[in-house]
Design an enzyme around this catalytic site. Structure first.
Site, short mmCIF file in Angstrom:
data_model
loop_
_atom_site.label_atom_id
_atom_site.label_comp_id
_atom_site.label_asym_id
_atom_site.label_seq_id
_atom_site.Cartn_x
_atom_site.Cartn_y
_atom_site.Cartn_z
N ASN A 9 0.88 -1.17 0.00
CA ASN A 9 0.00 0.00 0.00
C ASN A 9 0.91 1.22 0.00
OD1 ASN A 9 -1.86 1.99 0.44
ND2 ASN A 9 -2.40 1.35 2.53
N LYS A 11 0.20 4.23 -0.38
CA LYS A 11 -0.43 5.44 0.16
C LYS A 11 -0.11 6.64 -0.74
CE LYS A 11 -0.30 3.28 4.66
NZ LYS A 11 -0.27 3.41 6.11
N HIS A 98 -9.63 1.38 4.41
CA HIS A 98 -8.40 1.58 5.18
C HIS A 98 -8.67 2.55 6.33
CE1 HIS A 98 -4.36 2.72 6.28
NE2 HIS A 98 -3.96 1.62 5.67
N GLU A 100 -7.05 4.94 7.48
CA GLU A 100 -6.78 6.35 7.16
C GLU A 100 -7.97 6.97 6.42
OE1 GLU A 100 -2.96 5.68 5.31
OE2 GLU A 100 -2.19 5.07 7.27
N GLU A 170 -5.81 -4.70 10.24
CA GLU A 170 -4.78 -3.70 10.52
C GLU A 170 -5.12 -2.97 11.81
OE1 GLU A 170 -2.66 -2.58 6.61
OE2 GLU A 170 -4.38 -1.27 6.83
N GLY A 176 2.13 2.30 10.76
CA GLY A 176 3.11 3.38 10.65
C GLY A 176 3.76 3.76 11.95
N SER A 216 3.02 -2.03 10.42
CA SER A 216 4.46 -2.11 10.70
C SER A 216 5.04 -3.49 10.42
CB SER A 216 4.77 -1.67 12.13
OG SER A 216 4.33 -0.33 12.32
#
Ligand code: PGA
Length: 256
Positions: A9, A11, A98, A100, A170, A176, A216
């Protein structure tokens, strides 16, 4: 047998030229180096890279994915990109839900239901993300949260449609942050997700569903995470931005 998958991904990273180069490097690694056998590889690129990357990839084990699509089919929606447009680039997947997108862009389950329907209508497979935030885990609500995300976002689908879904677990606190879920935490949640799918669609469908871990995951910890029986692969953010690191993760997946 469910697929072993390693998906990157990207991003909002990589200019067009940088992204085309990264995809070229991944393609070369897979083509010329040993160790990626049996793994389906997905490159989740920004929209504008999709067509070129999909055109340039020569390895049949590599597919291309968008990171989002519109809720509507076509029309006066300035700035939006439809699932049909994504599919027309040669991309085979779209990442939906996702964390985010859920937290920064207000994507609710109602919105995601519409996006999932558009993606399936355009013959895209979907990497559907679920995961709890830290307070939810600390409050021991993580199973309920993930079950609700699955139920509200996906369980209106018929079993034939659900066959086009890959789940990515996730935990938001691991994305991250350099703080991975332990392999046991991942396994526990993946087994739970599979049981929730089995309750709804039956064991055979659940056994065929690939469930990826994201948060991560990197070349150092991938082996341990992928050794768990319900972890079918990874959705990789930061560590997918360097071809050599990403290829190490692919090799880890192939080994287990
Ligand atoms: P990360 O991102 O690997 O950089 O934690 C994973 C993701 O958000 O898909």
């Amino acid at each position: 047998m469910r697929k072993k998958i390693v998906a990157g991904n990207w991003k909002m990273n990589k200019t067009f030229a940088e992204g085309v180069e990264l995809a070229r490097e991944v393609n070369e690694y897979v083509r010329y180096k040993e160790g990626s056998e049996g793994v389906s590889i997905i490159l989740g690129t920004p929209f504008i890279h999709l067509a070129k990357v999909a055109h340039n990839i020569t390895e049949p084990s590599i597919a291309v994915s968008a990171q989002n699509c519109a809720t509507e089919k076509a029309g006066a929606y300035t700035g939006e990109i439809s699932a049909d447009m994504v599919a027309s680039t040669g991309a085979k997947y779209v990442i939906l839900g996702h964390s985010e997108r859920r937290s920064y862009y207000g994507e609710t389950s109602e919105i995601l239901v519409k996006k999932v329907a558009q993606a399936l209508d355009s013959k895209l497979d979907i990497i559907f993300c679920v995961g709890e935030v830290l307070e939810e885990r600390e409050g021991n609500k993580h199973f309920d949260v993930v079950k609700k995300q699955l139920t509200d976002g996906l369980f209106n689908l018929a079993a034939e449609q659900f066959a086009h879904i890959v789940i990515a677990y996730e935990p938001v606190w691991a994305i991250g942050t350099g703080k991975t879920a332990t392999p046991d935490q991942a396994q526990e949640m993946h087994a739970f997700i599979r049981s929730v799918i089995a309750e709804k669609y039956g064991q055979a469908v659940a056994d065929e569903t690939s469930i990826l871990y994201g948060g991560s995951c990197n070349a150092k910890n991938a082996d341990e995470i992928f050794s768990k029986p319900d972890v079918d692969g990874g959705l990789i953010g930061g560590a997918s931005l360097k071809a050599a690191d990403f290829f190490e993760i692919i090799k880890s997946r192939a080994r287990h």
